[in-house]
Design an enzyme around this catalytic site. Structure first.
Site, PDB file in Angstrom:
ATOM      1  N   CYS A 156       0.843  -1.193   0.000  1.00 46.60           N
ATOM      2  CA  CYS A 156       0.000   0.000   0.000  1.00 46.60           C
ATOM      3  C   CYS A 156       0.884   1.251   0.000  1.00 46.60           C
ATOM      4  O   CYS A 156       1.582   1.507  -0.968  1.00 46.60           O
ATOM      5  CB  CYS A 156      -0.965  -0.038   1.181  1.00 46.60           C
ATOM      6  SG  CYS A 156      -2.183   1.283   1.201  1.00 46.60           S
ATOM      7  N   ASP A 213      -9.417  -3.176  -6.912  1.00 47.37           N
ATOM      8  CA  ASP A 213      -8.913  -2.168  -5.982  1.00 47.37           C
ATOM      9  C   ASP A 213      -9.602  -0.838  -6.301  1.00 47.37           C
ATOM     10  O   ASP A 213      -9.357  -0.233  -7.337  1.00 47.37           O
ATOM     11  CB  ASP A 213      -7.398  -2.032  -6.146  1.00 47.37           C
ATOM     12  CG  ASP A 213      -6.747  -1.176  -5.074  1.00 47.37           C
ATOM     13  OD1 ASP A 213      -7.413  -0.247  -4.565  1.00 47.37           O
ATOM     14  OD2 ASP A 213      -5.575  -1.429  -4.743  1.00 47.37           O
ATOM     15  N   HIS A 245      -7.965  -4.190  -2.925  1.00 44.75           N
ATOM     16  CA  HIS A 245      -6.782  -3.651  -2.271  1.00 44.75           C
ATOM     17  C   HIS A 245      -6.462  -4.499  -1.038  1.00 44.75           C
ATOM     18  O   HIS A 245      -7.335  -5.076  -0.416  1.00 44.75           O
ATOM     19  CB  HIS A 245      -7.067  -2.203  -1.852  1.00 44.75           C
ATOM     20  CG  HIS A 245      -5.862  -1.455  -1.408  1.00 44.75           C
ATOM     21  ND1 HIS A 245      -4.911  -0.980  -2.289  1.00 44.75           N
ATOM     22  CD2 HIS A 245      -5.429  -1.092  -0.165  1.00 44.75           C
ATOM     23  CE1 HIS A 245      -3.966  -0.346  -1.620  1.00 44.75           C
ATOM     24  NE2 HIS A 245      -4.256  -0.404  -0.326  1.00 44.75           N
TER      25      HIS A 245
END
Length: 276
Positions: A156, A213, A245
């Site tokens: 991330c 995502d 995600h």
């Protein structure tokens, strides 16, 4: 109360124990890697303005270990990130996860993402890249790491940094970026994004992204792919079409075991391919 200088604050800061408050409750299927046969725990990394805490794990015996920088999510170096370092160490790596937000605040003690974002937004890329340089130096000088076998992986927020650090330090042999943001507006603290360095990248980076995502539009992934074609890095991007995600985060509902394990296999093969 006497004012605490930034140097003193950094020197006395410690790593989080357990999982960050903002990610509670923790999924029942969370992966736990023990430290048997390892040297694992908190260390302090000397940096330009004092010290930052880090979590490191390495085999208890041996030396000249290949180094893996493990770059945190927005939630800091909590138990999940620490576990990832132990997974690498069990495979023979010296893995280090420096706490890269600590000057701006201890995000592990915050209970919501809305509290965390303003702190992370204050973190300059230049500070992060410098801290990672110092972490590599410490790994070589103080932890038996091999400077010629350096890799990086991040998740991330750390996925974005993985791309940027590979451009900053061409001595990195290979990197794997898990769902890191690729495109964004330039700011004083974040003057460049991965899309801006893609064409000049020389380090091979494997990007692992989710087709569902909602925070990283697939068109930005395709833009990055296209831009990488003009680089000499041999970088690649894999998109798993059916995952969201944070599909690697086994402590969260977003976890997708099949793709996470397949991604891990790709990561290890990528590192081996490029000599780490």
């Amino acid at each position: 109360m006497q004012e605490v200088t930034r140097r003193k604050f950094i020197a006395t800061a410690t790593l989080a124990t357990g999982f960050a408050l903002a990610v509670q409750p923790i999924s029942a299927g969370v992966i736990t890697t023990d430290a048997k046969g390892l040297v694992a725990g908190a260390v302090k990394i000397p940096v330009k303005d004092g010290e930052i805490p880090a979590y490191r794990a390495a085999p208890a015996t041996g030396e000249n270990f290949p180094i893996v920088l493990v770059i945190q999510e927005i939630f800091g170096v909590h138990e999940h990130i620490q576990d990832i370092t132990r997974r690498f160490a069990q495979l023979g790596y010296l893995a280090i996860a420096p706490e890269l937000f600590i000057r701006q605040g201890d995000v592990s003690k915050l209970s919501s993402i809305d509290e965390i974002r303003p702190i992370v937004a204050k973190v300059p890329d230049a500070q992060v890249l410098s801290d990672l340089d110092d972490t590599v130096h410490w790994a070589v000088k103080s932890a038996k790491g091999n400077a010629n076998k350096l890799a990086i992986t991040g998740f991330c927020w750390g996925g974005r940094i993985t791309w940027l650090y590979a451009a900053h330090n061409p001595k990195v042999k290979a990197g794997v970026a898990w769902y890191g943001r690729l495109v964004g507006d330039a700011t004083e603290l974040q003057p460049k994004n991965p899309i801006d360095i893609a064409s000049k990248l020389t380090v091979p980076i494997l990007g692992l992204y989710g087709g569902k995502d909602t925070g990283i539009p697939i068109n930005t992934v395709e833009q990055m792919r296209d831009r990488l074609k003009s680089s000499s890095s041999k970088s690649e991007i894999i998109v798993y079409p059916d995952v969201p995600h944070a599909f690697f985060a086994d402590y969260r509902p977003s976890y997708h075991e099949k793709e996470a394990k397949e991604g891990s296999k790709r990561l290890l093969a990528w590192f081996k391919k490029y000599g780490v």
